[in-house]
Write a protein that holds these residues in place. Structure first.
Motif, PDB file in Angstrom:
ATOM      1  N   ARG A 177     126.760  95.876  88.557  1.00  0.00           N
ATOM      2  CA  ARG A 177     127.117  94.607  89.209  1.00  0.00           C
ATOM      3  C   ARG A 177     126.379  93.431  88.574  1.00  0.00           C
ATOM      4  N   PRO A 178     127.077  92.265  88.440  1.00  0.00           N
ATOM      5  CA  PRO A 178     126.403  91.097  87.874  1.00  0.00           C
ATOM      6  C   PRO A 178     125.441  90.486  88.894  1.00  0.00           C
ATOM      7  N   ALA A 179     124.243  90.118  88.436  1.00  0.00           N
ATOM      8  CA  ALA A 179     123.255  89.501  89.337  1.00  0.00           C
ATOM      9  C   ALA A 179     122.956  88.063  88.921  1.00  0.00           C
ATOM     10  N   PHE A 180     123.222  87.740  87.661  1.00  0.00           N
ATOM     11  CA  PHE A 180     122.912  86.386  87.147  1.00  0.00           C
ATOM     12  C   PHE A 180     123.842  86.115  85.970  1.00  0.00           C
ATOM     13  N   ALA A 181     124.230  84.843  85.829  1.00  0.00           N
ATOM     14  CA  ALA A 181     125.021  84.433  84.652  1.00  0.00           C
ATOM     15  C   ALA A 181     124.598  83.037  84.221  1.00  0.00           C
ATOM     16  N   CYS A 182     124.722  82.753  82.932  1.00  0.00           N
ATOM     17  CA  CYS A 182     124.552  81.383  82.443  1.00  0.00           C
ATOM     18  C   CYS A 182     125.302  81.255  81.122  1.00  0.00           C
ATOM     19  N   TRP A 183     125.583  80.014  80.745  1.00  0.00           N
ATOM     20  CA  TRP A 183     126.319  79.724  79.521  1.00  0.00           C
ATOM     21  C   TRP A 183     125.425  78.972  78.553  1.00  0.00           C
ATOM     22  N   VAL A 184     125.631  79.209  77.263  1.00  0.00           N
ATOM     23  CA  VAL A 184     124.929  78.444  76.222  1.00  0.00           C
ATOM     24  C   VAL A 184     125.985  77.798  75.328  1.00  0.00           C
ATOM     25  N   PHE A 185     125.948  76.466  75.277  1.00  0.00           N
ATOM     26  CA  PHE A 185     126.898  75.696  74.451  1.00  0.00           C
ATOM     27  C   PHE A 185     126.204  75.242  73.174  1.00  0.00           C
ATOM     28  N   ARG A 186     126.929  75.352  72.063  1.00  0.00           N
ATOM     29  CA  ARG A 186     126.465  74.833  70.771  1.00  0.00           C
ATOM     30  C   ARG A 186     127.391  73.686  70.377  1.00  0.00           C
ATOM     31  N   ASP A 187     126.955  72.804  69.545  1.00  0.00           N
ATOM     32  CA  ASP A 187     127.746  71.675  68.992  1.00  0.00           C
ATOM     33  C   ASP A 187     128.063  70.591  70.035  1.00  0.00           C
ATOM     34  N   ARG A 188     128.626  70.985  71.185  1.00  0.00           N
ATOM     35  CA  ARG A 188     128.897  70.006  72.235  1.00  0.00           C
ATOM     36  C   ARG A 188     128.882  70.706  73.580  1.00  0.00           C
ATOM     37  N   THR A 189     128.607  69.920  74.637  1.00  0.00           N
ATOM     38  CA  THR A 189     128.474  70.529  75.965  1.00  0.00           C
ATOM     39  C   THR A 189     129.183  69.659  77.004  1.00  0.00           C
ATOM     40  N   PRO A 190     129.777  70.282  78.033  1.00  0.00           N
ATOM     41  CA  PRO A 190     130.482  69.477  79.033  1.00  0.00           C
ATOM     42  C   PRO A 190     129.501  68.699  79.912  1.00  0.00           C
ATOM     43  N   VAL A 191     129.693  67.375  79.999  1.00  0.00           N
ATOM     44  CA  VAL A 191     128.843  66.516  80.844  1.00  0.00           C
ATOM     45  C   VAL A 191     129.767  65.485  81.497  1.00  0.00           C
ATOM     46  N   LEU A 192     129.850  65.518  82.817  1.00  0.00           N
ATOM     47  CA  LEU A 192     130.746  64.605  83.532  1.00  0.00           C
ATOM     48  C   LEU A 192     130.482  63.151  83.149  1.00  0.00           C
ATOM     49  N   ALA A 193     129.195  62.817  82.960  1.00  0.00           N
ATOM     50  CA  ALA A 193     128.834  61.412  82.694  1.00  0.00           C
ATOM     51  C   ALA A 193     129.140  60.985  81.261  1.00  0.00           C
ATOM     52  N   ALA A 194     129.414  61.927  80.380  1.00  0.00           N
ATOM     53  CA  ALA A 194     129.609  61.563  78.958  1.00  0.00           C
ATOM     54  C   ALA A 194     131.017  61.028  78.731  1.00  0.00           C
ATOM     55  N   PRO A 195     131.177  60.164  77.734  1.00  0.00           N
ATOM     56  CA  PRO A 195     132.532  59.690  77.431  1.00  0.00           C
ATOM     57  C   PRO A 195     133.446  60.879  77.122  1.00  0.00           C
ATOM     58  N   ARG A 196     134.606  60.917  77.728  1.00  0.00           N
ATOM     59  CA  ARG A 196     135.589  62.005  77.613  1.00  0.00           C
ATOM     60  C   ARG A 196     135.021  63.362  78.055  1.00  0.00           C
ATOM     61  N   GLY A 197     133.875  63.337  78.753  1.00  0.00           N
ATOM     62  CA  GLY A 197     133.369  64.563  79.385  1.00  0.00           C
ATOM     63  C   GLY A 197     132.612  65.525  78.490  1.00  0.00           C
ATOM     64  N   TRP A 198     132.345  65.134  77.237  1.00  0.00           N
ATOM     65  CA  TRP A 198     131.610  66.036  76.330  1.00  0.00           C
ATOM     66  C   TRP A 198     130.475  65.294  75.654  1.00  0.00           C
ATOM     67  N   LEU A 199     129.315  65.928  75.602  1.00  0.00           N
ATOM     68  CA  LEU A 199     128.157  65.367  74.900  1.00  0.00           C
ATOM     69  C   LEU A 199     127.968  66.152  73.601  1.00  0.00           C
ATOM     70  N   PRO A 200     128.084  65.491  72.425  1.00  0.00           N
ATOM     71  CA  PRO A 200     127.790  66.215  71.178  1.00  0.00           C
ATOM     72  C   PRO A 200     126.297  66.534  71.124  1.00  0.00           C
ATOM     73  N   LEU A 201     125.952  67.685  70.574  1.00  0.00           N
ATOM     74  CA  LEU A 201     124.532  68.091  70.580  1.00  0.00           C
ATOM     75  C   LEU A 201     123.905  67.869  69.209  1.00  0.00           C
ATOM     76  N   PRO A 202     122.608  67.487  69.188  1.00  0.00           N
ATOM     77  CA  PRO A 202     121.935  67.338  67.898  1.00  0.00           C
ATOM     78  C   PRO A 202     121.831  68.690  67.185  1.00  0.00           C
ATOM     79  N   ALA A 203     121.537  68.648  65.887  1.00  0.00           N
ATOM     80  CA  ALA A 203     121.391  69.885  65.098  1.00  0.00           C
ATOM     81  C   ALA A 203     120.324  70.779  65.725  1.00  0.00           C
ATOM     82  N   ALA A 204     120.547  72.091  65.666  1.00  0.00           N
ATOM     83  CA  ALA A 204     119.589  73.106  66.139  1.00  0.00           C
ATOM     84  C   ALA A 204     119.265  72.978  67.625  1.00  0.00           C
ATOM     85  N   THR A 205     120.141  72.293  68.372  1.00  0.00           N
ATOM     86  CA  THR A 205     119.931  72.116  69.819  1.00  0.00           C
ATOM     87  C   THR A 205     121.117  72.736  70.556  1.00  0.00           C
TER      88      THR A 205
END
Ligand SMILES: CC(C)(COP(=O)(O)OP(=O)(O)OC[C@H]1O[C@@H](n2cnc3c(N)ncnc32)[C@H](O)[C@@H]1OP(=O)(O)O)[C@@H](O)C(=O)NCCC(=O)NCCS
Length: 231
Positions: free
Chosen positions: A109-137
């Motif tokens: 059974r699953p007890a915990f989950a999380c997501w890791v985004f590379r390159d860009r990540t969903p952010v409601l406050a960001a223009p068009r809803g996506w924040l591009p991520l800096p290199a190696a972040t």
């Protein structure tokens, strides 16, 4: 956002009618529609952006006994239905687009989950809803522990092991945002050394959004967030 396919809407409606009757269901639909409209017209959110520096020494937290962490394959995605988190449609889209889903299981059974985004990540406050991520972040998103497993240090144990994987892959910084009033989550991220970097406020009034970013640390990450998000 949850799935909004016709099948899921019908299933929700049938469950609701069984539970609340026709009149009760109609009242709930009106109330939910009213909430969506009022959110579109007025919304205020305050989030703290945290950062974990993978190039510096950091606390290592072990998962408690009886739990195992792994990166999910597409076949594992249905396990998310057992956790209070995003719907299957969005999960499949994210996975196809290259985001990593990490799962902690207790037996089957699953007890915990999380997501890791590379390159860009969903952010409601960001223009068009996506924040591009800096290199190696990368950005950690939608962490959730099943209610019956909360308070055992699962989140910190999982993030600590994920941070080790990411550091080996050449990632130098993990960022994540937490609602300012989400005390359990803020305590959990701080256990493994995430440091508050910026406070972001989003105010939406009559479909116009205003975003402010204030520093906790006046560093390059704060400057990056302020430059991309302030409007
Ligand atoms: C945030 C969350 C992932 C933390 O997971 P966790 O595995 O319970 O983390 P921890 O065991 O380290 O507990 C963290 C804090 O939760 C609180 N907590 C402890 N027991 C708890 C319980 N039974 N139920 C709820 N919260 C509890 C405490 O404040 C604890 O801090 P402390 O250990 O310093 O007292 C989990 O609370 C959760 O899924 N919350 C709902 C979703 C959410 O808010 N996700 C974060 C989005 S940014």
């Amino acid at each position: 956002m949850r799935d909004v396919t016709v099948e899921t809407m019908i299933a929700h409606a049938q469950r609701s009618v069984r539970r609340y009757g026709f009149a009760g269901t109609a009242t709930r639909v009106v109330a939910l529609a009213g909430r969506s409209i009022s959110h579109a017209l007025y919304l205020q959110e305050r989030h703290v952006w945290y950062a974990l520096d993978l190039t510096a020494p950091r606390a290592s937290v072990d998962l408690p006994d009886g739990y195992a962490l792994s990166r999910a394959r597409a076949a594992d995605l249905p396990l998310l239905e057992q956790l209070p988190t995003i719907g299957g449609h969005e999960a499949a889209q994210r996975h196809r687009a290259g985001a990593d889903l990490w799962l902690v299981r207790a037996g089957e059974r699953p007890a915990f989950a999380c997501w890791v985004f590379r390159d860009r990540t969903p952010v409601l406050a960001a223009p068009r809803g996506w924040l591009p991520l800096p290199a190696a972040t990368v950005c950690l998103e939608d962490s959730v522990t099943a209610p019956a497993h909360r308070g055992r240090g699962l989140a910190a144990g999982a993030w600590s092991a994920i941070a080790d994987h990411l550091a080996r892959d050449g990632v130098t910084t993990v960022i994540t945002k937490v609602a300012e009033d989400n005390t359990p989550s803020r305590r959990a991220v701080e256990k493994i050394g995430f440091e508050p970097t910026a406070l972001m406020t989003l105010t939406r009034l009559a479909l116009r959004s205003h975003v402010d970013v204030y520093p906790y640390r006046d560093n390059a990450l704060f400057a990056f967030l302020a430059a991309l998000l302030t409007r």
